[in-house]
Write a protein that holds these residues in place. Structure first.
Motif, short mmCIF file in Angstrom:
data_model
loop_
_atom_site.label_atom_id
_atom_site.label_comp_id
_atom_site.label_asym_id
_atom_site.label_seq_id
_atom_site.Cartn_x
_atom_site.Cartn_y
_atom_site.Cartn_z
N ASP A 145 0.82 -1.20 0.00
CA ASP A 145 0.00 0.00 0.00
C ASP A 145 0.86 1.26 0.00
OD1 ASP A 145 -2.56 1.52 0.38
OD2 ASP A 145 -1.59 2.04 2.27
N SER A 149 0.85 3.84 -3.11
CA SER A 149 0.50 5.23 -2.79
C SER A 149 1.58 6.19 -3.29
CB SER A 149 0.29 5.41 -1.29
OG SER A 149 -0.81 4.65 -0.83
N LEU A 174 -7.01 -7.18 -7.70
CA LEU A 174 -7.64 -6.69 -6.46
C LEU A 174 -6.72 -5.74 -5.70
CD1 LEU A 174 -9.32 -10.00 -5.21
CD2 LEU A 174 -10.40 -8.05 -6.33
N LEU A 175 -5.40 -5.98 -5.75
CA LEU A 175 -4.46 -5.09 -5.08
C LEU A 175 -4.42 -3.72 -5.72
CD1 LEU A 175 -1.33 -7.37 -4.39
CD2 LEU A 175 -2.95 -6.47 -2.71
N TYR A 176 -4.55 -3.69 -7.05
CA TYR A 176 -4.43 -2.43 -7.78
C TYR A 176 -5.75 -1.66 -7.88
CZ TYR A 176 0.22 -3.90 -9.38
OH TYR A 176 1.54 -4.29 -9.45
N SER A 177 -6.86 -2.32 -7.60
CA SER A 177 -8.17 -1.70 -7.81
C SER A 177 -8.71 -1.05 -6.53
CB SER A 177 -9.16 -2.74 -8.35
OG SER A 177 -8.74 -3.24 -9.59
N LYS A 178 -8.13 0.08 -6.18
CA LYS A 178 -8.58 0.82 -5.00
C LYS A 178 -8.73 2.29 -5.34
CE LYS A 178 -6.55 -2.40 -1.69
NZ LYS A 178 -5.61 -2.59 -0.55
N ASP A 179 -9.83 2.88 -4.90
CA ASP A 179 -10.11 4.29 -5.21
C ASP A 179 -9.02 5.23 -4.71
OD1 ASP A 179 -12.55 3.91 -6.56
OD2 ASP A 179 -13.65 3.75 -4.67
N LYS A 180 -8.39 4.88 -3.60
CA LYS A 180 -7.42 5.78 -2.96
C LYS A 180 -6.23 6.08 -3.86
CE LYS A 180 -4.75 4.21 0.28
NZ LYS A 180 -4.24 3.60 1.53
N TYR A 181 -5.94 5.20 -4.83
CA TYR A 181 -4.80 5.43 -5.70
C TYR A 181 -5.14 6.32 -6.89
CZ TYR A 181 -3.14 1.37 -3.06
OH TYR A 181 -2.79 0.49 -2.06
N SER A 184 -6.98 3.50 -12.59
CA SER A 184 -7.78 2.36 -13.03
C SER A 184 -6.91 1.47 -13.90
CB SER A 184 -8.99 2.86 -13.84
OG SER A 184 -9.77 1.78 -14.30
N ILE A 208 -12.32 3.93 -11.18
CA ILE A 208 -12.35 2.47 -11.09
C ILE A 208 -13.38 1.88 -12.05
CG2 ILE A 208 -12.95 0.55 -9.58
CD1 ILE A 208 -10.21 1.54 -9.05
#
Length: 242
Positions: A145, A149, A174-181, A184, A208
């Motif tokens: 993370d 980031s 799943l590791l790369y698919s987070k809104d915080k980053y 997409s 995303i």
């Protein structure tokens, strides 16, 4: 074309580094695949005038071969000081690459500096001690993370994070698919016929909802059951007429 690396560095203080014994004797080594296997794919996503950071360069020839192909604004960084020193003196081409020694989880680089952040099995190395890729340990989740980031922070708007991995999409996606980053997954390319590797291209600024589809697999749940015995039948065992 040149690029003064002083422009991108926030502070001149020495970054904590470590030595890796293997790099004292090992000249070069390519993880996963050679440049010739990904050259055409990289050419689809990287422009010649892009500023490129190779994250966790190790003693790969990726930066050297990109430079020979006309990508001139290349920065190669690694946490190991001796590999950075060795590779910076590897050949005349390498002397034209900007070499940095720093920690991927805390890079003293200005925000929105790079068009491309490229890594080849660097994220994979964070997972080598994991016994179950479905349930990562807290320290591994933290370091991944922090690294992602930082990658997002130093990417320019619409910049791309290009990740070459051994991990299948149902793990890495799943590791790369987070809104915080704030990015997409733009595409996932499969490399190889029998033994596959995966090239993930992640673009900053895309929601995303624009992510390319990938197969999400969940392991079957293990249901614990206890064997039961019909009490009436159990009693029949003892009801024997001699």
């Amino acid at each position: 074309m040149t690029f003064d690396k002083k422009i991108i560095i926030l502070q001149a203080s020495r970054v904590k580094v470590k030595q890796a014994d293997r790099f004292q004797t090992e000249d070069v080594y390519e993880w996963l695949v050679g440049y010739h296997q990904i050259k055409d794919l990289l050419g689809q996503y990287i422009n010649k005038n892009d500023t490129i950071l190779i994250l966790g360069c190790g003693n790969s020839l990726l930066g050297e071969k990109l430079r020979r192909d006309g990508f001139n604004l290349i920065f190669s960084m690694d946490y190991c000081e001796n590999v950075v020193t060795n590779m910076s003196n590897h050949c005349d081409t390498c002397k034209h690459i900007n070499w940095l020694t720093m920690d991927a989880t805390n890079m003293p680089i200005r925000d929105e500096t790079f068009d491309i952040v490229l890594e080849k099995a660097t994220i994979d190395t964070f997972l080598v001690n994991e016994k179950d890729l479905w349930t990562l340990s807290a320290p591994t989740i933290k370091i991944i993370d922090q690294t992602l980031s930082e990658i997002s922070r130093i990417l320019k708007p619409n910049g791309k994070f290009i990740s070459l991995s051994f991990n299948q999409p149902h793990f890495r996606g799943l590791l790369y698919s987070k809104d915080k980053y704030d990015w997409s997954i733009r595409s996932i390319d499969t490399i190889g016929d029998d033994f596959h590797h995966y090239l993930y291209v992640v673009q900053k600024g895309l929601p995303i909802s624009c992510s390319t589809s990938y197969y999400v697999y969940e392991p079957p749940k293990i249901i614990e059951t206890m064997a039961t015995c019909d009490e009436s039948k159990e009693n029949d065992i003892f009801d024997i007429n001699l």
